[in-house]
Design a protein around this motif. Structure first.
Motif, mmCIF file in Angstrom:
data_model
loop_
_atom_site.group_PDB
_atom_site.id
_atom_site.type_symbol
_atom_site.label_atom_id
_atom_site.label_comp_id
_atom_site.label_asym_id
_atom_site.label_seq_id
_atom_site.Cartn_x
_atom_site.Cartn_y
_atom_site.Cartn_z
ATOM 1 N N VAL A 74 0.850 -1.204 0.000
ATOM 2 C CA VAL A 74 0.000 0.000 0.000
ATOM 3 C C VAL A 74 0.882 1.248 0.000
ATOM 4 N N ALA A 75 1.929 1.224 0.835
ATOM 5 C CA ALA A 75 2.836 2.384 0.875
ATOM 6 C C ALA A 75 3.521 2.580 -0.472
ATOM 7 N N GLY A 76 3.894 1.453 -1.106
ATOM 8 C CA GLY A 76 4.550 1.546 -2.419
ATOM 9 C C GLY A 76 3.638 2.196 -3.448
ATOM 10 N N MET A 77 2.374 1.846 -3.409
ATOM 11 C CA MET A 77 1.442 2.442 -4.367
ATOM 12 C C MET A 77 1.232 3.930 -4.085
ATOM 13 N N LEU A 78 1.076 4.267 -2.807
ATOM 14 C CA LEU A 78 0.770 5.663 -2.477
ATOM 15 C C LEU A 78 1.993 6.569 -2.608
ATOM 16 N N LYS A 79 3.136 6.072 -2.141
ATOM 17 C CA LYS A 79 4.291 6.966 -2.002
ATOM 18 C C LYS A 79 5.319 6.829 -3.117
ATOM 19 N N LYS A 80 5.351 5.650 -3.773
ATOM 20 C CA LYS A 80 6.390 5.444 -4.785
ATOM 21 C C LYS A 80 5.836 5.221 -6.180
ATOM 22 N N ALA A 109 -1.018 -3.600 -6.039
ATOM 23 C CA ALA A 109 -0.557 -4.988 -5.944
ATOM 24 C C ALA A 109 -1.695 -5.984 -6.088
ATOM 25 N N PHE A 110 -2.905 -5.546 -5.869
ATOM 26 C CA PHE A 110 -4.076 -6.413 -6.067
ATOM 27 C C PHE A 110 -5.231 -5.494 -6.465
ATOM 28 N N PRO A 111 -6.187 -6.017 -7.196
ATOM 29 C CA PRO A 111 -7.203 -5.153 -7.821
ATOM 30 C C PRO A 111 -7.953 -4.239 -6.858
ATOM 31 N N ALA A 112 -8.315 -4.740 -5.675
ATOM 32 C CA ALA A 112 -9.121 -3.913 -4.772
ATOM 33 C C ALA A 112 -8.363 -2.675 -4.296
ATOM 34 N N LEU A 113 -7.034 -2.766 -4.317
ATOM 35 C CA LEU A 113 -6.232 -1.633 -3.835
ATOM 36 C C LEU A 113 -6.356 -0.427 -4.774
ATOM 37 N N ALA A 114 -6.748 -0.688 -6.010
ATOM 38 C CA ALA A 114 -6.864 0.408 -6.985
ATOM 39 C C ALA A 114 -7.873 1.469 -6.540
ATOM 40 N N ALA A 115 -8.792 1.063 -5.678
ATOM 41 C CA ALA A 115 -9.787 2.036 -5.188
ATOM 42 C C ALA A 115 -9.098 3.220 -4.493
ATOM 43 N N LYS A 152 -0.882 13.726 -0.166
ATOM 44 C CA LYS A 152 0.075 13.189 0.801
ATOM 45 C C LYS A 152 -0.452 13.255 2.235
ATOM 46 N N SER A 153 -1.210 14.309 2.522
ATOM 47 C CA SER A 153 -1.703 14.480 3.890
ATOM 48 C C SER A 153 -2.709 13.397 4.275
ATOM 49 N N ARG A 154 -3.202 12.637 3.293
ATOM 50 C CA ARG A 154 -4.176 11.583 3.608
ATOM 51 C C ARG A 154 -3.556 10.184 3.540
ATOM 52 N N HIS A 155 -2.280 10.078 3.185
ATOM 53 C CA HIS A 155 -1.669 8.746 3.095
ATOM 54 C C HIS A 155 -1.774 7.978 4.405
ATOM 55 N N ASP A 156 -1.538 8.682 5.506
ATOM 56 C CA ASP A 156 -1.551 7.992 6.801
ATOM 57 C C ASP A 156 -2.931 7.459 7.153
ATOM 58 N N CYS A 157 -3.974 8.099 6.641
ATOM 59 C CA CYS A 157 -5.333 7.605 6.894
ATOM 60 C C CYS A 157 -5.475 6.193 6.336
ATOM 61 N N VAL A 158 -4.862 5.962 5.168
ATOM 62 C CA VAL A 158 -4.954 4.658 4.511
ATOM 63 C C VAL A 158 -3.948 3.668 5.109
#
Lengths: 400, 134
Positions: free
Chosen positions: B89-95, B100-106, B114-120
């Motif tokens: 999840v961090a790789g998708m959001l930050k890098k 990595a799996f279809p549901a994560l695309a949501a 960036k200010s909402r990354h930690d929420c996820v």
């Protein structure tokens, strides 16, 4: 040609930008930014140390800034301590008064406090073993004085209260608190961060013994705060920070403190920031505050009225205009404050969502997810409030 | 405009009723002190594999949605695999990594915020700690 209040703030010139987060950080007038720049160009030198021309200019600017703050607070300049911010000022007050307390002593802290005001006393209570008593609040977010006599006991040494809540906007009845404190020989420490941005304050007349506020909430730069104290109170206080500029004599085994206010300004002080703060307070002093207060009240009412008409909105704080600053918190059923503030940001509306560094208040009001807070300032106009109300209705639709 | 954060997939995840897990092998509660989100993630493992999970969350819609996904995704994974969800999840959001799996695309619309990354990330951090603690 004189500028309107709003025109004095360059950041507000951007079309479609509605800044309603002044309780966190007020915008800065162009002339204040220019005062800081001018100081750095013409008088950048350390103070109370040098004999050269720039040093003399810096000394004059810094001393002048202290005098300006003193005039704003109706106090002698010697009672004005410059700090790096309000949080440091409140820590200095706590450690200055509280380090000699111990078991059997009590400190009464209002439940309206910002963490910067209550945490220093919580830390001290843990370390020194004295008892902390929380002064309760009413359901509408005001200090509850019903049992004040029982809360401020003869064991009480210090009463700690905010002048205006950063969550509910309620203004505390400081004279009444001061009377209760005086009756038992306690001192009154006040967090004025949310009050100073809304006009001149006379802490001595209000009964405060120590009064702190922040520059960045009062249209000044960041990195500057003020701790005002009655001369006799400051004189009896130990400094939190020691270092250059605050000493009397220094030997191999001991040293003595200098006199206030320098006793509390160890190291190089925030000179340019102090000059900026003075410019901001001068700017404030030139406003027609009767007109400003009327406008703030009208806009606050317009906001409260609009919120009241929206389904699922609960106002957290006083519902009227009496004894309040234009800070309005509210919740929306089924919508988290962060989601709302994010959606509002996308509509150009800057508000704050969360606990506002006031967990003790949030807990007692049952607001674990915090609130959404709109905070107004003299530069706020009706368009800003309308944009918030319109954006809020849209955001609620997105989330529901 | 930030409305794209609140798409149907995220809202559907957030609306799911969290599973209540009795007899968890490990429970971890984490706070995000800046925004006030709090997530508690419970896991039960058998032979090193997550067999059940549950959660409680007090937080924003993004945090609720992420907690629901963490709870769902963890079941059936080896402990290491469940812990690695955080990296994915961090790789998708930050890098900028692909989901990595279809549901994560949501959660792709969260990437620029960036200010909402930690929420996820908070629920996945709790999950990683829980499986490591079990």
């Amino acid at each position: 040609m004189s500028l309107t209040i709003r025109e004095a703030f360059p950041a507000l010139a951007r079309p479609g930008f509605h800044y309603l987060d002044s309780a966190a950080m007020a915008q800065i007038p162009g002339l204040v930014s220019e005062a800081v720049t001018h100081h750095n160009r013409t008088a950048r030198s350390n103070v109370r140390r040098g004999l050269h021309e720039m040093a003399q200019r810096a000394d004059a600017a810094y001393d002048g800034a202290r005098a300006t703050v003193g005039r704003f607070l109706n106090a002698p300049a010697e009672e004005v301590v410059f700090t790096a911010g309000c949080t440091l000022a409140l820590n200095m007050a706590a450690w200055g008064l509280g380090r000699n307390l111990g078991p059997g002593d009590e400190v009464a802290v209002s439940r309206l406090e910002h963490h910067s005001s209550c945490l220093p006393w919580m830390a001290l209570a843990r370390e020194r073993g004295f008892a902390l008593r929380w002064l309760p609040v009413t359901p509408d977010g005001r200090l509850d004085f019903a049992d004040l006599g029982a809360m401020v006991t003869p064991r009480c040494k210090v009463v700690v209260a905010t002048h205006a809540s950063n969550v509910t906007g309620a203004v505390s009845d400081l004279p009444r608190l001061a009377e209760a404190a005086r009756a038992v020989g306690a001192l009154l420490v006040v967090d004025g961060a949310q009050m100073v941005p809304h006009g001149r304050v006379d802490p001595r007349a209000l009964g405060a013994d120590l009064y702190a506020f922040a520059g960045h909430k009062a249209y000044g730069p960041t990195g500057i705060g003020v701790l005002w104290g009655r001369a006799e109170v400051l004189d009896g206080m130990a400094p939190l920070v020691v270092g250059g500029g605050m000493v009397g004599t220094v030997g191999d085994d001991d040293f003595t403190w200098g006199e206030p206010p320098h006793r509390f300004e160890a190291g190089t002080p925030p000179v340019a920031q102090a000059v900026g703060l003075a410019a901001a307070l001068e700017w404030m002093s030139g406003l027609d505050w009767q007109a400003v207060h009327q406008q703030e009240a009208a806009l606050t009412w317009h906001l409260l009225d609009g919120l009241r008409s929206m389904e699922g909105v609960r106002i957290v704080g006083p519902l009227g205009l009496e004894a309040r600053v234009p800070v309005v918190s509210f919740t929306v059923e089924g919508c988290h404050p962060h989601d709302l503030s994010h959606l509002l940001a996308g509509r150009g509306v800057a508000v704050r969502g969360g606990a506002h560094c006031a967990r003790p208040l949030m807990s007692v009001l049952g607001l674990e997810e915090g609130t959404l807070r709109a905070s107004l300032a003299p530069y706020t106009n009706r368009d800003d409030v309308d944009a918030l109300l319109r954006g809020l209705a849209e955001a609620m639709k997105v989330l529901r | 405009m930030s409305d794209e954060l609140y798409g149907a997939a995220i809202k559907e995840l957030a609306a799911r009723e969290p599973a209540v897990l009795d007899g968890a092998d490990a429970s971890v509660s984490l706070d995000n002190p800046l925004c006030g989100d709090r997530v508690s993630l419970d896991v039960r493992l058998d032979g090193g594999r997550v067999t059940a999970s549950g959660h409680r969350v007090k937080g924003c819609l993004l945090c609720k949605a992420a907690a629901a996904l963490a709870e769902e995704r963890a079941v059936g994974l080896e402990a290491d695999g469940a812990a690695q969800l955080l990296d994915q999840v961090a790789g998708m959001l930050k890098k900028g990594a692909e989901p990595a799996f279809p549901a994560l695309a949501a959660f792709l619309p969260v990437r620029p915020h960036k200010s909402r990354h930690d929420c996820v990330l908070l629920p996945f951090k709790a999950l990683a700690r829980a499986v490591k603690a079990s």
